[in-house]
Motif scaffolding. Structure first.
Motif, PDB file in Angstrom:
ATOM      1  N   ARG A  70      -8.097 -40.966 -37.560  1.00 15.07           N
ATOM      2  CA  ARG A  70      -9.121 -39.946 -37.324  1.00 15.07           C
ATOM      3  C   ARG A  70      -8.799 -39.109 -36.089  1.00 15.07           C
ATOM      4  N   GLU A  71      -8.162 -39.745 -35.094  1.00 18.18           N
ATOM      5  CA  GLU A  71      -7.847 -39.059 -33.841  1.00 18.18           C
ATOM      6  C   GLU A  71      -6.439 -38.478 -33.828  1.00 18.18           C
ATOM      7  N   SER A  72      -5.718 -38.575 -34.967  1.00 16.35           N
ATOM      8  CA  SER A  72      -4.333 -38.095 -35.073  1.00 16.35           C
ATOM      9  C   SER A  72      -3.449 -38.677 -33.970  1.00 16.35           C
ATOM     10  N   HIS A  73      -3.630 -39.962 -33.727  1.00 14.85           N
ATOM     11  CA  HIS A  73      -2.891 -40.636 -32.661  1.00 14.85           C
ATOM     12  C   HIS A  73      -1.432 -40.847 -33.086  1.00 14.85           C
ATOM     13  N   ARG A  74      -0.540 -40.758 -32.132  1.00 18.00           N
ATOM     14  CA  ARG A  74       0.894 -40.883 -32.447  1.00 18.00           C
ATOM     15  C   ARG A  74       1.272 -42.274 -32.938  1.00 18.00           C
ATOM     16  N   ARG A  75       0.432 -43.290 -32.647  1.00 22.47           N
ATOM     17  CA  ARG A  75       0.745 -44.658 -33.075  1.00 22.47           C
ATOM     18  C   ARG A  75       0.082 -45.027 -34.401  1.00 22.47           C
ATOM     19  N   THR A  76      -0.423 -44.034 -35.114  1.00 20.92           N
ATOM     20  CA  THR A  76      -1.171 -44.342 -36.339  1.00 20.92           C
ATOM     21  C   THR A  76      -0.349 -45.178 -37.306  1.00 20.92           C
ATOM     22  N   HIS A  77       0.866 -44.763 -37.588  1.00 16.14           N
ATOM     23  CA  HIS A  77       1.673 -45.496 -38.574  1.00 16.14           C
ATOM     24  C   HIS A  77       1.964 -46.917 -38.092  1.00 16.14           C
ATOM     25  N   GLU A  78       2.272 -47.070 -36.834  1.00 15.21           N
ATOM     26  CA  GLU A  78       2.539 -48.393 -36.281  1.00 15.21           C
ATOM     27  C   GLU A  78       1.310 -49.305 -36.402  1.00 15.21           C
ATOM     28  N   LEU A  79       0.139 -48.756 -36.079  1.00 16.30           N
ATOM     29  CA  LEU A  79      -1.089 -49.536 -36.183  1.00 16.30           C
ATOM     30  C   LEU A  79      -1.428 -49.848 -37.633  1.00 16.30           C
ATOM     31  N   TRP A  80      -1.115 -48.935 -38.526  1.00 12.88           N
ATOM     32  CA  TRP A  80      -1.328 -49.163 -39.958  1.00 12.88           C
ATOM     33  C   TRP A  80      -0.516 -50.374 -40.422  1.00 12.88           C
ATOM     34  N   ILE A  81       0.759 -50.411 -40.074  1.00 14.62           N
ATOM     35  CA  ILE A  81       1.612 -51.520 -40.502  1.00 14.62           C
ATOM     36  C   ILE A  81       1.138 -52.836 -39.880  1.00 14.62           C
ATOM     37  N   GLU A  82       0.746 -52.794 -38.619  1.00 12.16           N
ATOM     38  CA  GLU A  82       0.222 -54.002 -37.975  1.00 12.16           C
ATOM     39  C   GLU A  82      -1.023 -54.505 -38.703  1.00 12.16           C
ATOM     40  N   ALA A  83      -1.899 -53.576 -39.077  1.00 10.35           N
ATOM     41  CA  ALA A  83      -3.130 -53.961 -39.769  1.00 10.35           C
ATOM     42  C   ALA A  83      -2.827 -54.504 -41.162  1.00 10.35           C
ATOM     43  N   TRP A  84      -1.870 -53.903 -41.832  1.00 12.37           N
ATOM     44  CA  TRP A  84      -1.482 -54.372 -43.168  1.00 12.37           C
ATOM     45  C   TRP A  84      -0.931 -55.802 -43.077  1.00 12.37           C
ATOM     46  N   ASP A  85      -0.086 -56.052 -42.086  1.00 11.65           N
ATOM     47  CA  ASP A  85       0.459 -57.399 -41.897  1.00 11.65           C
ATOM     48  C   ASP A  85      -0.654 -58.399 -41.608  1.00 11.65           C
ATOM     49  N   ALA A  86      -1.576 -58.042 -40.720  1.00 12.63           N
ATOM     50  CA  ALA A  86      -2.672 -58.946 -40.366  1.00 12.63           C
ATOM     51  C   ALA A  86      -3.566 -59.224 -41.565  1.00 12.63           C
ATOM     52  N   SER A  87      -3.798 -58.207 -42.381  1.00 10.84           N
ATOM     53  CA  SER A  87      -4.660 -58.378 -43.550  1.00 10.84           C
ATOM     54  C   SER A  87      -3.993 -59.250 -44.604  1.00 10.84           C
ATOM     55  N   HIS A  88      -2.701 -59.031 -44.839  1.00  3.68           N
ATOM     56  CA  HIS A  88      -1.999 -59.863 -45.815  1.00  3.68           C
ATOM     57  C   HIS A  88      -1.917 -61.320 -45.343  1.00  3.68           C
ATOM     58  N   THR A  89      -1.728 -61.509 -44.065  1.00  2.82           N
ATOM     59  CA  THR A  89      -1.737 -62.872 -43.534  1.00  2.82           C
ATOM     60  C   THR A  89      -3.098 -63.517 -43.775  1.00  2.82           C
ATOM     61  N   ALA A  90      -4.153 -62.754 -43.560  1.00  2.00           N
ATOM     62  CA  ALA A  90      -5.507 -63.284 -43.763  1.00  2.00           C
ATOM     63  C   ALA A  90      -5.776 -63.623 -45.218  1.00  2.00           C
ATOM     64  N   THR A  91      -5.164 -62.899 -46.155  1.00  2.00           N
ATOM     65  CA  THR A  91      -5.378 -63.242 -47.573  1.00  2.00           C
ATOM     66  C   THR A  91      -4.839 -64.630 -47.883  1.00  2.00           C
ATOM     67  N   ARG A  92      -3.801 -65.050 -47.171  1.00  2.00           N
ATOM     68  CA  ARG A  92      -3.238 -66.378 -47.404  1.00  2.00           C
ATOM     69  C   ARG A  92      -4.019 -67.458 -46.649  1.00  2.00           C
ATOM     70  N   ILE A  93      -4.431 -67.138 -45.428  1.00  2.00           N
ATOM     71  CA  ILE A  93      -5.141 -68.123 -44.609  1.00  2.00           C
ATOM     72  C   ILE A  93      -6.564 -68.343 -45.111  1.00  2.00           C
ATOM     73  N   ALA A  94      -7.207 -67.258 -45.538  1.00  2.00           N
ATOM     74  CA  ALA A  94      -8.612 -67.310 -45.979  1.00  2.00           C
ATOM     75  C   ALA A  94      -8.673 -66.949 -47.459  1.00  2.00           C
ATOM     76  N   GLU A  95      -8.051 -67.761 -48.278  1.00  2.00           N
ATOM     77  CA  GLU A  95      -7.867 -67.421 -49.699  1.00  2.00           C
ATOM     78  C   GLU A  95      -9.169 -67.099 -50.439  1.00  2.00           C
ATOM     79  N   PRO A  96     -10.292 -67.805 -50.210  1.00  2.00           N
ATOM     80  CA  PRO A  96     -11.503 -67.482 -50.977  1.00  2.00           C
ATOM     81  C   PRO A  96     -12.267 -66.262 -50.454  1.00  2.00           C
ATOM     82  N   ASP A  97     -11.835 -65.690 -49.346  1.00  2.00           N
ATOM     83  CA  ASP A  97     -12.593 -64.661 -48.624  1.00  2.00           C
ATOM     84  C   ASP A  97     -12.276 -63.268 -49.181  1.00  2.00           C
ATOM     85  N   PRO A  98     -13.297 -62.470 -49.531  1.00  2.00           N
ATOM     86  CA  PRO A  98     -13.030 -61.108 -49.999  1.00  2.00           C
ATOM     87  C   PRO A  98     -12.634 -60.152 -48.887  1.00  2.00           C
TER      88      PRO A  98
END
Length: 335
Positions: A95-123
């Protein structure tokens, strides 16, 4: 019912959830234990989804969740909240057109995919991945261009939605994230796709589901995009389909859901839609349930300055007063 007509409402992301409000207060002072204890007591997926979203918005500018994970590295809720916070930061960066947007996106994607494995029943980890899909406007990622379950619907992150749905059918936030994905793709044609999606989701949902409110959000988005360009848009709140959408949300969601399950944002959209459709007495019922709380959306879009929440509050107060006056004039009204 004591309505407190003279009181000015407050914007509070916790709404009527007093336990969440207490945890937020603790979080804002840099402490995480109240958040942990609250999440350990939260067993319903709809409430878990809502609480983690609000907590993440408050925690995104702090190191509170990182401190929690450092103290309790095996905590599953902490891992989910880490994903939540990472997603919130990536979306803010875009939203703020920050220069680290892509980097933060990948970090968030990694964290979310990790959470799908750790918290398998969680939506929620799947909801996180859905939220990130809107950053992929060009559909570069295969998981964001899956064929829809209906031929009239566009390609999109349907597999992610299905995973969230397996864990919590009709998860409110998951479907709102799908709408945001469709909005992010741009043109008025995409907005028509969003409208079709909202109608499909509402038609597929059981009575009492918050998905019956989705069409009201699309109507506000259509108005927002056309404001200042088409004077006829002022009439679309009283059009037959607008009135029908408002009445269906009232009858199928509001009248058949529990007070605790109704989000303040949904209640504000319903009150706004009924007021716009000149259904003042019905809107008064929704304003009464809102009580002392309000949300700037959708009211900001009925002002000349959407960036000024004070003007939005004045519109809200005028609408509430008009609807309550109509209700008070009704001899059949019962509080």
């Amino acid at each position: 019912m004591a309505r407190g007509d003279g009181a000015r409402p407050a914007y509070d992301p916790a709404g009527h959830d007093t336990e969440l409000r207490a945890a937020l207060q603790d979080l804002r002072t840099g402490r995480w234990m109240a958040m942990r204890d609250l999440l350990e007591r939260t067993t319903a997926w709809w409430q878990w989804t809502a609480r983690t979203q609000v907590l993440a918005a408050a925690a995104a500018g702090t190191d509170v969740v990182r401190a929690w994970r450092a103290e309790e590295p095996e905590s599953v809720p902490a891992a989910v909240m880490h994903a939540r916070v990472a997603v919130e930061r990536a979306l803010r960066a875009r939203r703020e057109s920050h220069r680290r947007t892509h980097e933060l996106w990948i970090e968030a994607w990694d964290a979310s995919h990790t959470a799908t494995r750790i918290a398998e029943p969680d939506p929620v980890p799947w909801v996180c991945l859905l939220a990130l899909a809107q950053l992929d406007a060009g559909l570069s990622w295969e998981e964001h261009r899956v064929a829809a379950p209906e031929p009239t619907l566009p390609v999109g992150p349907w597999g992610l939605l299905a995973e969230a749905g397996k864990r919590d059918p009709c998860n409110r936030e998951a479907h709102h994230r799908m709408l945001q994905f469709l909005y992010a793709r741009g043109s008025s044609g995409r907005l028509a796709e969003a409208a079709g999606y909202a109608q499909w989701a509402a038609a597929s949902a059981p009575p009492g589901s918050a998905l019956h409110v989705l069409p009201l959000y699309v109507r506000v988005e259509r108005y927002r995009r056309g404001a200042g360009q088409d004077a006829a848009l002022d009439l679309h709140w009283v059009a037959e389909d607008a009135t029908r959408e408002a009445q269906e949300a009232l009858d199928t969601w509001f009248a058949r859901s529990g007070t605790a399950e109704r989000s303040p944002l949904d209640l504000n959209h319903l009150a706004h839609a009924l007021w716009g459709a000149l259904r003042f007495r019905e809107a008064a019922r929704v304003f009464d349930v809102l009580g002392p709380y309000w949300t700037p959306l959708p009211w900001v879009h009925r002002t000349t300055d959407p960036g000024d929440p004070a003007r939005a509050l004045e519109v809200f107060l005028q609408a509430r007063a008009r609807c309550r006056a109509a209700a008070d004039d009704d001899p059949g009204r019962r509080f």
